[in-house]
Enzyme design. Sequence first.
Site, PDB file in Angstrom:
ATOM      1  CE  LYS A  30      17.861  86.249 -24.188  1.00  0.00           C
ATOM      2  NZ  LYS A  30      17.824  86.023 -25.627  1.00  0.00           N
ATOM      3  CB  ILE A  84      13.370 100.377 -13.834  1.00  0.00           C
ATOM      4  CG1 ILE A  84      12.672  99.336 -14.704  1.00  0.00           C
ATOM      5  CG2 ILE A  84      14.802 100.574 -14.271  1.00  0.00           C
ATOM      6  CD1 ILE A  84      12.418  99.842 -16.123  1.00  0.00           C
ATOM      7  CG  ASP A  85       9.569  96.741 -13.117  1.00  0.00           C
ATOM      8  OD1 ASP A  85       9.758  97.659 -13.942  1.00  0.00           O
ATOM      9  OD2 ASP A  85       9.487  95.547 -13.446  1.00  0.00           O
ATOM     10  NE  ARG A 114      16.450  97.167 -18.493  1.00  0.00           N
ATOM     11  CZ  ARG A 114      16.063  96.036 -19.072  1.00  0.00           C
ATOM     12  NH1 ARG A 114      14.802  95.667 -18.993  1.00  0.00           N
ATOM     13  NH2 ARG A 114      16.911  95.260 -19.694  1.00  0.00           N
TER      14      ARG A 114
HETATM   15  O1  F6P Z   1      11.579  94.072 -14.962  1.00  0.00           O
HETATM   16  C1  F6P Z   1      12.287  95.051 -15.587  1.00  0.00           C
HETATM   17  C2  F6P Z   1      11.862  95.247 -17.022  1.00  0.00           C
HETATM   18  O2  F6P Z   1      12.533  96.369 -17.506  1.00  0.00           O
HETATM   19  C3  F6P Z   1      10.361  95.334 -17.248  1.00  0.00           C
HETATM   20  O3  F6P Z   1       9.851  96.574 -16.854  1.00  0.00           O
HETATM   21  C4  F6P Z   1      10.257  94.984 -18.705  1.00  0.00           C
HETATM   22  O4  F6P Z   1       9.009  94.433 -19.009  1.00  0.00           O
HETATM   23  C5  F6P Z   1      11.320  93.953 -18.888  1.00  0.00           C
HETATM   24  O5  F6P Z   1      12.255  94.147 -17.851  1.00  0.00           O
HETATM   25  C6  F6P Z   1      12.002  94.015 -20.244  1.00  0.00           C
HETATM   26  O6  F6P Z   1      12.915  92.985 -20.372  1.00  0.00           O
HETATM   27  P1  F6P Z   1      13.960  92.821 -21.583  1.00  0.00           P
HETATM   28  O7  F6P Z   1      15.191  93.598 -21.207  1.00  0.00           O
HETATM   29  O8  F6P Z   1      14.248  91.377 -21.648  1.00  0.00           O
HETATM   30  O9  F6P Z   1      13.330  93.363 -22.805  1.00  0.00           O
END
Ligand code: F6P
Length: 362
Positions: A79, A141-142, A287
């Site tokens: 963020k 991860i993407d 994650r």
């Molecule tokens: O880009 C990585 C990712 O895990 C996306 O796949 C997912 O939409 C996003 O980050 C989620 O972000 P946050 O951890 O802010 O919920």
Amino acid sequence: MSNKKIGILTSGGDCGGLNAAIRSIFYRAKNKYNMDVYGIRDGTAGFIKRPVDAVQLTHKTFGGYLLRQGGTFLGSTNKGNPFKFPTKDGKHVDKSKEIIEGYHSMKLDGLVIIGGDGSMQILKKLAKDGGMKIVAIPKTIDNDVGATESSIGFHTAVDVATQALDNLQSTAASHRRSMILEVMGRDAGHIALNAGIAGGADIILIPEIRYSINGIIKKLNSMKKNDIQHSLIIVAEAVKKEDGSRVLHKYIDGEQRLGGIGDHIAKELMKKTDVECRVTTLGHVQRGAPPTATDRILASAFGVYAVDLLNQKKFDRMVAWNNRRVVDVPIDEGIKTYKNVERKDSLVETALSLDIYLGDNI
Ligand code: F6P
């Protein structure tokens, strides 16, 4: 002469393998070059604090379970772009100078940044503006950083999603249901495509290929004709509704994230058929899971190479996995070469050959 001193920071969304990368950076830096190694806490936010929020890493740091643990023990943030940092009163301020000052206050000889394309873009600009000496390790991860065949975290996410499909298969069969699994993947469908193939999905929906609810129903009907009454559907969170709109989840703090397409597909199917659907959204399990062997190995190899680059004063480079080995490319190239799923990809053909529905007219 005093030892060289390097820093490490993890930036953006966490994933499996980050701790393995930090460990490898430390071992190479300490054992081969006798460098002092500092972990910066919470990504660039650590450089904003005074004194800078950093911790010296030692062999003891890595004596325990870190290699095996998901996430990043240094902390991270996805963020707040430091050039437009959000304040409590809803305004934005530029924090870049504070980060650059923080970096220089530590008198570092270099900094390894572990991040995705967004983080690399920000840190590249900070480095250019402020004379920071950086090398980058790709993690996401993407798996959409095109200059590397693999980024840290991808294999772990695919593994978690595959295990989820394995677990869903039995309950789908018991109840003759369509189990819908929603996985991450902000713009690219790599996780869904890979896990869908590995986990025996009947339907894989990814943002790169257009689907239709009627197409899905046709596929389910053709399975019924073969007396298969249950099915597995994997859908990437970035898949849009048929009308082209994205499905977003709005949190109470105002943050919006992708999420909910699985529910949407379930509703549509249940409206138009007698199929009973259930939805599982995997979310951050992908994650935070312990990294797979592949991610630990990739992270370890990247860490060693990144330190060698710093030692050779080859800054502004990103390490990449290419043709069974680590190479390096300019960070710009890492950022530029975005990779999503393409029709010509082998795995698309593989999925089609396995009778998996991917979309209409492909
Ligand atoms: O880009 C990585 C990712 O895990 C996306 O796949 C997912 O939409 C996003 O980050 C989620 O972000 P946050 O951890 O802010 O919920």
